[in-house]
Every structure is written in structure tokens, then in C-alpha cells.
Design a protein around this motif. Structure first.
Motif, PDB file in Angstrom:
ATOM      1  N   ARG A  17       0.841  -1.189   0.000  1.00 51.13           N
ATOM      2  CA  ARG A  17       0.000   0.000   0.000  1.00 51.13           C
ATOM      3  C   ARG A  17       0.881   1.244   0.000  1.00 51.13           C
ATOM      4  NH1 ARG A  17      -2.634  -3.738   2.642  1.00 51.13           N
ATOM      5  NH2 ARG A  17      -3.059  -3.722   4.797  1.00 51.13           N
ATOM      6  N   THR A  18       0.281   2.362  -0.328  1.00 53.08           N
ATOM      7  CA  THR A  18       0.964   3.650  -0.280  1.00 53.08           C
ATOM      8  C   THR A  18       0.337   4.471   0.843  1.00 53.08           C
ATOM      9  OG1 THR A  18       1.318   3.561  -2.666  1.00 53.08           O
ATOM     10  CG2 THR A  18       1.604   5.693  -1.608  1.00 53.08           C
ATOM     11  N   THR A  19       1.165   5.005   1.742  1.00 55.07           N
ATOM     12  CA  THR A  19       0.669   5.829   2.842  1.00 55.07           C
ATOM     13  C   THR A  19       0.268   7.203   2.315  1.00 55.07           C
ATOM     14  OG1 THR A  19       2.825   6.752   3.408  1.00 55.07           O
ATOM     15  CG2 THR A  19       2.221   4.647   4.439  1.00 55.07           C
ATOM     16  N   GLN A  20      -0.365   7.990   3.162  1.00 55.47           N
ATOM     17  CA  GLN A  20      -0.757   9.346   2.763  1.00 55.47           C
ATOM     18  C   GLN A  20       0.463  10.205   2.471  1.00 55.47           C
ATOM     19  OE1 GLN A  20      -3.274  10.714   5.934  1.00 55.47           O
ATOM     20  NE2 GLN A  20      -5.071   9.662   5.101  1.00 55.47           N
ATOM     21  N   GLN A  21       1.598   9.868   3.068  1.00 52.14           N
ATOM     22  CA  GLN A  21       2.836  10.611   2.821  1.00 52.14           C
ATOM     23  C   GLN A  21       3.558  10.145   1.551  1.00 52.14           C
ATOM     24  OE1 GLN A  21       2.146   9.060   5.809  1.00 52.14           O
ATOM     25  NE2 GLN A  21       1.409  10.911   6.815  1.00 52.14           N
ATOM     26  N   GLY A  22       3.029   9.099   0.896  1.00 48.59           N
ATOM     27  CA  GLY A  22       3.616   8.607  -0.337  1.00 48.59           C
ATOM     28  C   GLY A  22       4.610   7.471  -0.149  1.00 48.59           C
ATOM     29  N   ASP A  23       4.785   6.989   1.082  1.00 43.20           N
ATOM     30  CA  ASP A  23       5.690   5.873   1.342  1.00 43.20           C
ATOM     31  C   ASP A  23       4.999   4.554   1.015  1.00 43.20           C
ATOM     32  OD1 ASP A  23       7.661   7.598   2.412  1.00 43.20           O
ATOM     33  OD2 ASP A  23       6.667   7.564   4.366  1.00 43.20           O
ATOM     34  N   LYS A  24       5.785   3.582   0.543  1.00 41.54           N
ATOM     35  CA  LYS A  24       5.266   2.242   0.246  1.00 41.54           C
ATOM     36  C   LYS A  24       5.495   1.338   1.455  1.00 41.54           C
ATOM     37  CE  LYS A  24       4.381   2.883  -4.189  1.00 41.54           C
ATOM     38  NZ  LYS A  24       3.157   2.608  -4.873  1.00 41.54           N
ATOM     39  N   VAL A  25       4.475   0.550   1.802  1.00 45.91           N
ATOM     40  CA  VAL A  25       4.602  -0.423   2.879  1.00 45.91           C
ATOM     41  C   VAL A  25       3.931  -1.719   2.431  1.00 45.91           C
ATOM     42  CG1 VAL A  25       2.533   0.394   4.091  1.00 45.91           C
ATOM     43  CG2 VAL A  25       4.272  -0.888   5.344  1.00 45.91           C
ATOM     44  N   THR A  26       4.629  -2.830   2.645  1.00 47.95           N
ATOM     45  CA  THR A  26       4.109  -4.148   2.294  1.00 47.95           C
ATOM     46  C   THR A  26       3.759  -4.878   3.588  1.00 47.95           C
ATOM     47  OG1 THR A  26       5.462  -4.220   0.313  1.00 47.95           O
ATOM     48  CG2 THR A  26       4.631  -6.322   1.127  1.00 47.95           C
ATOM     49  N   GLY A  27       2.531  -5.329   3.692  1.00 45.58           N
ATOM     50  CA  GLY A  27       2.060  -6.021   4.884  1.00 45.58           C
ATOM     51  C   GLY A  27       1.794  -7.488   4.605  1.00 45.58           C
ATOM     52  N   PHE A  28       2.146  -8.335   5.579  1.00 44.63           N
ATOM     53  CA  PHE A  28       1.892  -9.769   5.480  1.00 44.63           C
ATOM     54  C   PHE A  28       1.847 -10.342   6.886  1.00 44.63           C
ATOM     55  CE2 PHE A  28       6.359  -8.891   5.128  1.00 44.63           C
ATOM     56  CZ  PHE A  28       7.002  -9.848   5.896  1.00 44.63           C
ATOM     57  N   SER A  29       1.198 -11.483   7.052  1.00 44.89           N
ATOM     58  CA  SER A  29       1.116 -12.124   8.365  1.00 44.89           C
ATOM     59  C   SER A  29       1.959 -13.396   8.371  1.00 44.89           C
ATOM     60  CB  SER A  29      -0.336 -12.455   8.712  1.00 44.89           C
ATOM     61  OG  SER A  29      -0.880 -13.338   7.770  1.00 44.89           O
ATOM     62  N   VAL A  30       2.611 -13.652   9.510  1.00 42.57           N
ATOM     63  CA  VAL A  30       3.442 -14.840   9.666  1.00 42.57           C
ATOM     64  C   VAL A  30       2.982 -15.595  10.914  1.00 42.57           C
ATOM     65  CG1 VAL A  30       5.787 -15.732  10.049  1.00 42.57           C
ATOM     66  CG2 VAL A  30       5.425 -13.749   8.563  1.00 42.57           C
ATOM     67  N   GLY A  31       2.714 -16.880  10.752  1.00 41.85           N
ATOM     68  CA  GLY A  31       2.315 -17.739  11.860  1.00 41.85           C
ATOM     69  C   GLY A  31       3.501 -18.546  12.357  1.00 41.85           C
TER      70      GLY A  31
END
Length: 138
Positions: A17-31
Motif C-alpha cells: 500500500r501507499t501511505t498518505q505521505q507517499g511511502d510504500k509499505v508491504t504487509g503480510f502475516s506470519v504464523g
């Protein structure tokens, strides 16, 4: 800060996703599974990987892939539940259960390709047994 290293399986495909500030962040879950028998349980971590590294790795961070993630741990509260979060500093692909007919995982093939030198090497010039740090996980 609490530094933590976990090894486990990805629960759902990574999303960038792209934050409101324009930074990219990738999210995932790990079990991460602990214990055995009837006392076996899985702890889930919401992981985030910031910047271009996350964007590039997102295609390999798919459900079932095995990873080692190191970073800073924290918690967040939402609707009366506590969630464990990990801001990833390093992510290592270990392979996964997404195997094709040849028995090699997609993530192992991706890690193999990432380790190959670029240039004029012909396709098939590098064999899996030439990579001592990419074991076959079964």
C-alpha cells in the motif's frame, strides 16, 4: 524497542500500500507454531516491510511460503484484541509448500534467481546444487 526474529509460514499473500505521505509499505502475516500435540498453538504476527524492498519481495511473500523475519516488535490494540506487530528489517525466504510438479517451491526458485549473477550467462548455467545456502525444503 524489542528486536525479534521469527520463522514461520505466511498466512495470506502480501499486500503493498501507499501511505498518505507517499511511502510504500508491504504487509503480510506470519504464523509461528509452538508446542506439540494438544498443547500446540500458533502465534500470528502482522509484519510490515517498508520501501522498495517490500514492493520487490511482495510477489514471493505468498500464503504458505516459509520465511524468517527480523525486526522490531510491538503490539497494537483494536476492538479489545491485542495484535503482535513486527516492523521487518530483514526477510529471508526459506521456501514453502507451493510446489510445482518438479518439486521445487516457487520461493526457492525466486531465491535461486535472485542469487544468480547477471550478465551473459546462458539459461540453465547455474544448478541448484551450486547454491549451498538454498536447501530443498520438503
Amino acid at each position: 524497542m524489542k528486536s525479534l526474529t521469527i520463522a514461520g509460514g505466511i498466512g495470506k499473500d502480501a499486500v503493498t500500500r501507499t501511505t498518505q505521505q507517499g511511502d510504500k509499505v508491504t504487509g503480510f502475516s506470519v504464523g509461528v507454531t509452538e508446542g506439540f500435540g494438544d498443547s500446540k498453538r500458533t502465534l500470528w504476527f502482522d509484519c510490515s516491510l517498508w520501501g522498495s524492498r517490500g514492493e520487490k519481495l511482495a510477489q514471493y511473500l505468498t500464503k504458505g511460503a516459509r520465511v524468517v523475519v527480523s525486526g522490531d516488535m510491538s503490539t497494537r490494540e483494536h476492538d479489545g484484541k491485542t495484535y503482535l506487530t513486527l516492523r521487518a528489517a530483514e526477510v529471508t525466504l526459506m521456501g514453502g509448500n507451493d510446489r510445482r510438479d518438479d518439486g521445487q517451491s516457487n520461493t526457492a526458485r525466486a531465491a535461486d534467481r535472485a542469487q544468480r549473477p547477471t550478465g551473459g550467462a546462458p539459461a540453465g548455467a547455474y544448478m541448484d546444487d551450486e547454491i549451498p545456502f538454498a536447501p530443498e525444503w520438503r
